[in-house]
Design an enzyme around this catalytic site. Structure first.
Site, PDB file in Angstrom:
ATOM      1  N   LYS A 171       0.844  -1.203   0.000  1.00  9.76           N
ATOM      2  CA  LYS A 171       0.000   0.000   0.000  1.00  9.76           C
ATOM      3  C   LYS A 171       0.876   1.249   0.000  1.00  9.76           C
ATOM      4  O   LYS A 171       1.939   1.277   0.639  1.00  9.76           O
ATOM      5  CB  LYS A 171      -0.912  -0.039   1.229  1.00  9.76           C
ATOM      6  CG  LYS A 171      -1.988   1.039   1.253  1.00  9.76           C
ATOM      7  CD  LYS A 171      -2.902   0.872   2.464  1.00  9.76           C
ATOM      8  CE  LYS A 171      -4.004   1.914   2.549  1.00  9.76           C
ATOM      9  NZ  LYS A 171      -4.863   1.737   3.735  1.00  9.76           N
TER      10      LYS A 171
ATOM     11  N   SER B  36      -9.731   1.651   2.815  1.00 16.29           N
ATOM     12  CA  SER B  36      -8.909   2.428   1.896  1.00 16.29           C
ATOM     13  C   SER B  36      -7.862   1.605   1.159  1.00 16.29           C
ATOM     14  O   SER B  36      -7.284   2.105   0.196  1.00 16.29           O
ATOM     15  CB  SER B  36      -8.215   3.558   2.664  1.00 16.29           C
ATOM     16  OG  SER B  36      -7.341   3.037   3.646  1.00 16.29           O
TER      17      SER B  36
ATOM     18  N   SER C  58      -9.854  -0.592   6.950  1.00 16.96           N
ATOM     19  CA  SER C  58      -9.293  -0.460   5.599  1.00 16.96           C
ATOM     20  C   SER C  58      -8.641  -1.704   5.011  1.00 16.96           C
ATOM     21  O   SER C  58      -8.343  -1.716   3.822  1.00 16.96           O
ATOM     22  CB  SER C  58      -8.302   0.687   5.567  1.00 16.96           C
ATOM     23  OG  SER C  58      -9.023   1.882   5.495  1.00 16.96           O
TER      24      SER C  58
HETATM   25  N1  GLN Z   1     -13.151   4.234   6.323  1.00 15.13           N
HETATM   26  C1  GLN Z   1     -12.440   4.498   7.545  1.00 15.13           C
HETATM   27  C2  GLN Z   1     -11.945   5.919   7.530  1.00 15.13           C
HETATM   28  O1  GLN Z   1     -12.157   6.554   6.561  1.00 15.13           O
HETATM   29  C3  GLN Z   1     -11.328   3.541   7.730  1.00 15.13           C
HETATM   30  C4  GLN Z   1     -10.114   3.927   6.977  1.00 15.13           C
HETATM   31  C5  GLN Z   1      -8.919   3.115   7.338  1.00 15.13           C
HETATM   32  O2  GLN Z   1      -9.011   2.077   8.003  1.00 15.13           O
HETATM   33  N2  GLN Z   1      -7.751   3.659   6.953  1.00 15.13           N
HETATM   34  O3  GLN Z   1     -11.348   6.392   8.449  1.00 15.13           O
END
Ligand code: GLN
Length: 433
Positions: free
Chosen positions: A38, A113, A137
């Site tokens: 990532k 994400s 995410s």
């Molecule tokens: N959707 C969640 C957020 O926007 C989780 C994102 C993540 O785990 N990086 O914070």
């Protein structure tokens, strides 16, 4: 088996921000395995953007510890995957480099994400990938793309070299098509590192076992309630039935603090983000922005130009939540709610070994379907509790609704990542048999 690996993917899903020249790889447990990373995990010599224009062109001078471990395990790091900007989102649509598409249905989002990592694995471009999970995410895109993803116990994988979004919540973790591969990758990356002061010296080195006779599985009513698509709930209940057929016992449990989980999560993550992201001024990296104003105004202009709207929204929310006069009302309250949820899980885990529910309340959304931030935030309701409590949680594919994958989420006690992996493995082997 030292050598190099050819990697020229047909990236039709926009899973990668950068693909890499093939470095020679060493011998080791992952010798010759292509691994995608990532783009918020630092890779020496390879551009690392966090999905943001503000870091376009940034080439880290050092490797994250997990990347060091990958390299010495013989893995070939073949590319950096697309992501919501700084990890803020559940669809990969907030990336400055365009959205990733879901290989199962390219008209749908892959989740986020870590959507690029999930899509690269689901499309068969790589067998495994690293993601990060602050509030879901890793698990959300694993569920939406029909692969396996593990959010480790907080403190089990080093965050050294991870560009921070919300430090107290996030972990790096493995994603792959099988539980066995997730466990193999976890065995490489979960090693003690004194440079991350929140780590405990509890390395993971485990081969999954499908023996789950006598396992006590808690089923929280809150995971099957309002907002959860009944067809998703039913698919997951059937999957829990498979665990019972394999010798597990189910027990109803309750996590009453779930009511405040989402509100607490969004106060804590935006507060931490507003402070973490203050360091980005767009001066050294990112496209040149012409400004001759005072430093104060230039800092505003650059950040307005180079951060996307979701990132700016969260910086404002977090700055407000922490500001004098409000911190007690928001941040302190959120910490109380967080503690309550931790205690709810502790109480439940006195009775059961594993807690099971859906990973996401629905299947993957259509691209562009979620337009208001609140409805996007609401989709994280089932994943954020594990981050608030710091416990391990895995998502394993457990069937389809309308042809789209559904994820079974299995959570465990702190530092019992092995047990959630075993339960997921038992399920996976059980349905295959
Ligand atoms: N959707 C969640 C957020 O926007 C989780 C994102 C993540 O785990 N990086 O914070």
């Amino acid at each position: 088996m030292a050598g190099t690996l050819e990697f020229s993917p047909d990236d039709r899903y926009n899973a990668f921000i950068t693909t890499c020249r093939q470095a020679p790889f060493a011998d080791g447990p992952l010798a010759g395995t292509a691994v995608a990373v990532k783009d918020n995990i630092s890779t020496a010599g390879i551009q690392t953007t966090c999905g943001s224009r503000i870091l376009e062109g940034y080439i880290p001078p050092y490797d994250a510890y997990v990347v060091e471990l990958l390299r010495s395990s013989g893995a070939a790091i073949v590319g950096k995957t697309n992501m919501d900007e700084f990890g803020m989102g559940s669809t990969t649509e907030t990336s400055a480099f365009g959205p990733t598409r879901n290989p199962v249905d390219p008209g749908r989002v892959p989740g986020g994400s870590s959507g690029g990592s999930a899509a690269a694995v689901a499309a068969g471009l790589v067998p495994m990938a690293l993601g990060t999970d602050t509030g879901g995410s890793i698990r959300c895109p694993a569920a939406f793309c029909g692969i396996v993803g593990l959010k480790p116990t907080y403190g089990r994988v080093s965050r050294y070299g991870l560009i921070a979004y919300a430090n107290s919540l996030e972990q790096i973790g493995p994603m792959a098509r099988t539980v066995e591969d997730v466990s193999r990758l976890m065995s490489v990356i979960a090693k003690y590192d004194p440079r991350d002061s929140t780590m405990l010296d509890r390395p993971y080195d485990h081969r999954p076992s499908a023996e789950i006779k006598g396992l006590q599985v808690g089923v929280p009513e809150e995971y099957f309630g309002e907002g959860v698509d009944p067809r998703v709930a039913e698919t997951v209940k059937n999957a829990i039935g498979v665990l019972e057929d394999l010798g597990a016992t189910t027990v109803p449990v309750s996590i009453p603090g779930m009511r405040y989980a989402l509100a607490a999560y969004y106060v804590i993550c935006t507060s931490e983000a507003s402070s973490n992201l203050a360091r980005f001024d767009g001066v050294r990296y990112g496209p040149a922005v012409d400004t001759r104003k005072s430093w104060h105004e230039a800092y505003q202009d650059l950040r307005l130009e180079l951060f996307g709207p979701e990132v700016r929204r969260r910086i404002m929310l977090g700055t407000f939540a922490l500001s004098a006069g409000y911190a007690g009302r928001y941040y302190a309250k959120a910490q109380v709610a967080r503690r309550n949820i931790q205690q709810d899980f502790e109480r439940a885990f006195r009775e059961v070994d594993i807690i099971a529910g859906p990973t996401m309340p629905t299947v993957a959304f259509r691209l562009g379907e979620k337009t208001d931030p609140l409805s996007m935030y609401l989709s994280d309701i089932l994943t954020v509790p594990a981050n608030l409590a710091g416990i391990p949680s895995i998502s394993v594919p457990c069937g389809r609704v309308d042809g789209l994958p559904v994820g079974l989420q299995l959570m465990g006690r702190q530092f019992e990542d092995e047990r959630v992996v075993d339960a997921a493995y038992a399920y996976e082997q059980g349905v295959r048999a």
